[in-house]
Design a protein around this motif. Structure first.
Motif, PDB file in Angstrom:
ATOM      1  N   GLN A  84      26.759 -14.160  -0.212  1.00 54.61           N
ATOM      2  CA  GLN A  84      26.269 -13.021  -1.000  1.00 54.61           C
ATOM      3  C   GLN A  84      25.948 -13.442  -2.438  1.00 54.61           C
ATOM      4  OE1 GLN A  84      29.290  -9.992  -0.764  1.00 54.61           O
ATOM      5  NE2 GLN A  84      28.486  -9.134   1.149  1.00 54.61           N
ATOM      6  N   ILE A  85      26.796 -14.275  -3.009  1.00 48.51           N
ATOM      7  CA  ILE A  85      26.557 -14.750  -4.380  1.00 48.51           C
ATOM      8  C   ILE A  85      25.281 -15.580  -4.431  1.00 48.51           C
ATOM      9  CG2 ILE A  85      27.422 -16.310  -6.184  1.00 48.51           C
ATOM     10  CD1 ILE A  85      30.271 -15.278  -5.408  1.00 48.51           C
ATOM     11  N   LYS A  86      25.122 -16.511  -3.492  1.00 40.43           N
ATOM     12  CA  LYS A  86      23.902 -17.334  -3.465  1.00 40.43           C
ATOM     13  C   LYS A  86      22.664 -16.465  -3.292  1.00 40.43           C
ATOM     14  CE  LYS A  86      26.111 -21.416  -1.457  1.00 40.43           C
ATOM     15  NZ  LYS A  86      26.182 -22.239  -0.222  1.00 40.43           N
ATOM     16  N   ASP A  87      22.741 -15.486  -2.399  1.00 35.40           N
ATOM     17  CA  ASP A  87      21.607 -14.577  -2.192  1.00 35.40           C
ATOM     18  C   ASP A  87      21.320 -13.767  -3.451  1.00 35.40           C
ATOM     19  OD1 ASP A  87      21.265 -15.465   0.407  1.00 35.40           O
ATOM     20  OD2 ASP A  87      22.233 -13.714   1.335  1.00 35.40           O
ATOM     21  N   SER A  88      22.377 -13.329  -4.124  1.00 36.98           N
ATOM     22  CA  SER A  88      22.191 -12.552  -5.357  1.00 36.98           C
ATOM     23  C   SER A  88      21.559 -13.391  -6.457  1.00 36.98           C
ATOM     24  CB  SER A  88      23.526 -11.979  -5.841  1.00 36.98           C
ATOM     25  OG  SER A  88      23.972 -10.978  -4.952  1.00 36.98           O
ATOM     26  N   ARG A 138      16.774 -14.540  -9.601  1.00 37.00           N
ATOM     27  CA  ARG A 138      15.695 -15.442  -9.982  1.00 37.00           C
ATOM     28  C   ARG A 138      14.335 -14.813  -9.697  1.00 37.00           C
ATOM     29  NH1 ARG A 138      11.555 -18.023  -9.078  1.00 37.00           N
ATOM     30  NH2 ARG A 138      11.507 -17.410  -6.913  1.00 37.00           N
ATOM     31  N   ASN A 139      14.194 -14.225  -8.515  1.00 40.64           N
ATOM     32  CA  ASN A 139      12.930 -13.571  -8.160  1.00 40.64           C
ATOM     33  C   ASN A 139      12.637 -12.392  -9.079  1.00 40.64           C
ATOM     34  OD1 ASN A 139      12.145 -15.246  -6.012  1.00 40.64           O
ATOM     35  ND2 ASN A 139      13.508 -14.165  -4.610  1.00 40.64           N
ATOM     36  N   GLN A 140      13.630 -11.594  -9.360  1.00 40.29           N
ATOM     37  CA  GLN A 140      13.426 -10.420 -10.206  1.00 40.29           C
ATOM     38  C   GLN A 140      13.065 -10.824 -11.628  1.00 40.29           C
ATOM     39  OE1 GLN A 140      13.436  -7.263  -8.776  1.00 40.29           O
ATOM     40  NE2 GLN A 140      12.334  -6.940 -10.671  1.00 40.29           N
ATOM     41  N   LEU A 141      13.752 -11.825 -12.161  1.00 40.44           N
ATOM     42  CA  LEU A 141      13.436 -12.297 -13.510  1.00 40.44           C
ATOM     43  C   LEU A 141      12.053 -12.937 -13.548  1.00 40.44           C
ATOM     44  CD1 LEU A 141      16.876 -13.706 -14.694  1.00 40.44           C
ATOM     45  CD2 LEU A 141      15.761 -11.556 -15.366  1.00 40.44           C
ATOM     46  N   SER A 142      11.671 -13.600 -12.472  1.00 36.75           N
ATOM     47  CA  SER A 142      10.324 -14.168 -12.406  1.00 36.75           C
ATOM     48  C   SER A 142       9.275 -13.054 -12.462  1.00 36.75           C
ATOM     49  CB  SER A 142      10.172 -14.992 -11.121  1.00 36.75           C
ATOM     50  OG  SER A 142       8.886 -15.553 -11.040  1.00 36.75           O
ATOM     51  N   MET A 143       9.511 -11.966 -11.744  1.00 37.68           N
ATOM     52  CA  MET A 143       8.579 -10.828 -11.788  1.00 37.68           C
ATOM     53  C   MET A 143       8.542 -10.201 -13.183  1.00 37.68           C
ATOM     54  SD  MET A 143       8.887  -8.952  -8.079  1.00 37.68           S
ATOM     55  CE  MET A 143      10.661  -8.969  -7.915  1.00 37.68           C
ATOM     56  N   LEU A 144       9.707 -10.068 -13.808  1.00 30.98           N
ATOM     57  CA  LEU A 144       9.756  -9.528 -15.163  1.00 30.98           C
ATOM     58  C   LEU A 144       8.980 -10.434 -16.121  1.00 30.98           C
ATOM     59  CD1 LEU A 144      10.830  -7.562 -17.338  1.00 30.98           C
ATOM     60  CD2 LEU A 144      12.916  -8.955 -17.409  1.00 30.98           C
ATOM     61  N   ASN A 145       9.196 -11.744 -16.009  1.00 31.43           N
ATOM     62  CA  ASN A 145       8.492 -12.687 -16.878  1.00 31.43           C
ATOM     63  C   ASN A 145       6.981 -12.631 -16.652  1.00 31.43           C
ATOM     64  OD1 ASN A 145      10.855 -13.531 -18.081  1.00 31.43           O
ATOM     65  ND2 ASN A 145      11.098 -15.299 -16.755  1.00 31.43           N
ATOM     66  N   ARG A 146       6.550 -12.469 -15.405  1.00 30.41           N
ATOM     67  CA  ARG A 146       5.107 -12.332 -15.141  1.00 30.41           C
ATOM     68  C   ARG A 146       4.554 -11.098 -15.835  1.00 30.41           C
ATOM     69  NH1 ARG A 146       6.251 -14.649 -10.163  1.00 30.41           N
ATOM     70  NH2 ARG A 146       6.558 -12.687  -9.090  1.00 30.41           N
ATOM     71  N   GLN A 147       5.299  -9.994 -15.791  1.00 29.05           N
ATOM     72  CA  GLN A 147       4.849  -8.765 -16.456  1.00 29.05           C
ATOM     73  C   GLN A 147       4.782  -8.960 -17.971  1.00 29.05           C
ATOM     74  OE1 GLN A 147       3.659  -5.784 -15.339  1.00 29.05           O
ATOM     75  NE2 GLN A 147       3.611  -6.888 -13.390  1.00 29.05           N
ATOM     76  N   VAL A 148       5.804  -9.590 -18.536  1.00 27.70           N
ATOM     77  CA  VAL A 148       5.805  -9.859 -19.972  1.00 27.70           C
ATOM     78  C   VAL A 148       4.623 -10.756 -20.320  1.00 27.70           C
ATOM     79  CG1 VAL A 148       7.052 -11.036 -21.837  1.00 27.70           C
ATOM     80  CG2 VAL A 148       8.275  -9.466 -20.315  1.00 27.70           C
ATOM     81  N   GLY A 149       4.422 -11.816 -19.543  1.00 25.66           N
ATOM     82  CA  GLY A 149       3.299 -12.719 -19.774  1.00 25.66           C
ATOM     83  C   GLY A 149       1.966 -12.004 -19.707  1.00 25.66           C
ATOM     84  N   THR A 150       1.824 -11.093 -18.764  1.00 23.44           N
ATOM     85  CA  THR A 150       0.583 -10.324 -18.634  1.00 23.44           C
ATOM     86  C   THR A 150       0.355  -9.463 -19.876  1.00 23.44           C
ATOM     87  OG1 THR A 150       0.711 -10.312 -16.223  1.00 23.44           O
ATOM     88  CG2 THR A 150      -0.599  -8.560 -17.245  1.00 23.44           C
ATOM     89  N   LEU A 176      27.991 -18.615 -14.746  1.00 22.97           N
ATOM     90  CA  LEU A 176      26.565 -18.767 -15.022  1.00 22.97           C
ATOM     91  C   LEU A 176      26.263 -20.119 -15.667  1.00 22.97           C
ATOM     92  CD1 LEU A 176      25.747 -15.142 -16.181  1.00 22.97           C
ATOM     93  CD2 LEU A 176      25.022 -16.260 -14.050  1.00 22.97           C
ATOM     94  N   ARG A 177      27.139 -20.582 -16.552  1.00 23.46           N
ATOM     95  CA  ARG A 177      26.955 -21.908 -17.163  1.00 23.46           C
ATOM     96  C   ARG A 177      26.999 -22.988 -16.100  1.00 23.46           C
ATOM     97  NH1 ARG A 177      30.277 -25.633 -18.100  1.00 23.46           N
ATOM     98  NH2 ARG A 177      32.136 -24.336 -17.934  1.00 23.46           N
ATOM     99  N   LYS A 178      27.997 -22.927 -15.216  1.00 21.84           N
ATOM    100  CA  LYS A 178      28.129 -23.933 -14.160  1.00 21.84           C
ATOM    101  C   LYS A 178      26.966 -23.853 -13.170  1.00 21.84           C
ATOM    102  CE  LYS A 178      33.134 -24.435 -14.365  1.00 21.84           C
ATOM    103  NZ  LYS A 178      34.416 -24.108 -13.708  1.00 21.84           N
TER     104      LYS A 178
END
Length: 161
Positions: free
Chosen positions: A18-22, A27-39, A143-145
Motif C-alpha cells: 500500500q505504501i509503495k502504491d501510494s 508521484r503521478n498526482q504531483l506530475s499532473m499538478l506540475n504539468r498544470q503549473v507548467g501550462t 520521505l528523506r530515505k
C-alpha cells in the motif's frame, strides 16, 4: 511458524505494498499538478524542474544544475536560455573568473510559481497539522530515505546506460 506470525507477515507485506502504491500515486498526482503549473506558466516540465532546483538550491553553476537535474549539460544550456528569455532566471559571471557562470532565480517571478502551488501547499499544511511532532519526524525521515532510495536507483540505472 505460527499462524499469528504468518498473518502478521502478510499484513506487513500488504501495508508495504500500500505504501509503495501510494508513493507511485503521489508521484503521478504531483506530475499532473506540475504539468498544470507548467501550462499556466508556459514552461516545459524539465524547465519547471530546473527552475525549482535553482530556486531551492541556487545560485548554481550550469554544471551543478545538470548534475542535480540528471540532464546533459548541453540540454541545460537550452533550458537556461528559455528560462532567461522568459525572465525566470539571471546568469551572472564571476568577478574573479569571467568564465564562471552561476544562475539564480528571480524572486519576483517566483511568486507566480508559489501562487499556483498555494492550493497544494495549504492542503499539506492542513494534513501536517493533524500529526504530532514525533509523527512528523517519522514521516520526514521516511520521505528523506525514500528520496535517497530513488536517487540511488536513478544512479544505478544511469550507470547501466
Amino acid at each position: 511458524m505460527s499462524p499469528v506470525t504468518s498473518g502478521n507477515q502478510r499484513a506487513r507485506r500488504q501495508l508495504t505494498t500500500q505504501i509503495k502504491d501510494s508513493v507511485r500515486d503521489l508521484r503521478n498526482q504531483l506530475s499532473m499538478l506540475n504539468r498544470q503549473v507548467g501550462t499556466h506558466l508556459d514552461l516545459r516540465e524539465v524547465d519547471l524542474d530546473c527552475l525549482d532546483l535553482i530556486s531551492r538550491h541556487g545560485p548554481l553553476s550550469p554544471t551543478a544544475l545538470a548534475r542535480q537535474a540528471g540532464v546533459h549539460p548541453a540540454t541545460v544550456t537550452g533550458i537556461l536560455d528559455r528560462l532567461e528569455q522568459a525572465g525566470w532566471v539571471a546568469r551572472e559571471r564571476g568577478p574573479a573568473d569571467r568564465r564562471a557562470v552561476t544562475v539564480r532565480a528571480l524572486p519576483e517571478r517566483g511568486r507566480e510559481v508559489f501562487a499556483l502551488y498555494a492550493g497544494m501547499n495549504g492542503a499539506m499544511d492542513d494534513i501536517c497539522a493533524g500529526y504530532d511532532e514525533e509523527q512528523l519526524k517519522l514521516l520526514a525521515d521516511f520521505l528523506r530515505k525514500t528520496t535517497e532510495a530513488g536517487a540511488t536507483a536513478t544512479g544505478d540505472l544511469a550507470g547501466r546506460g
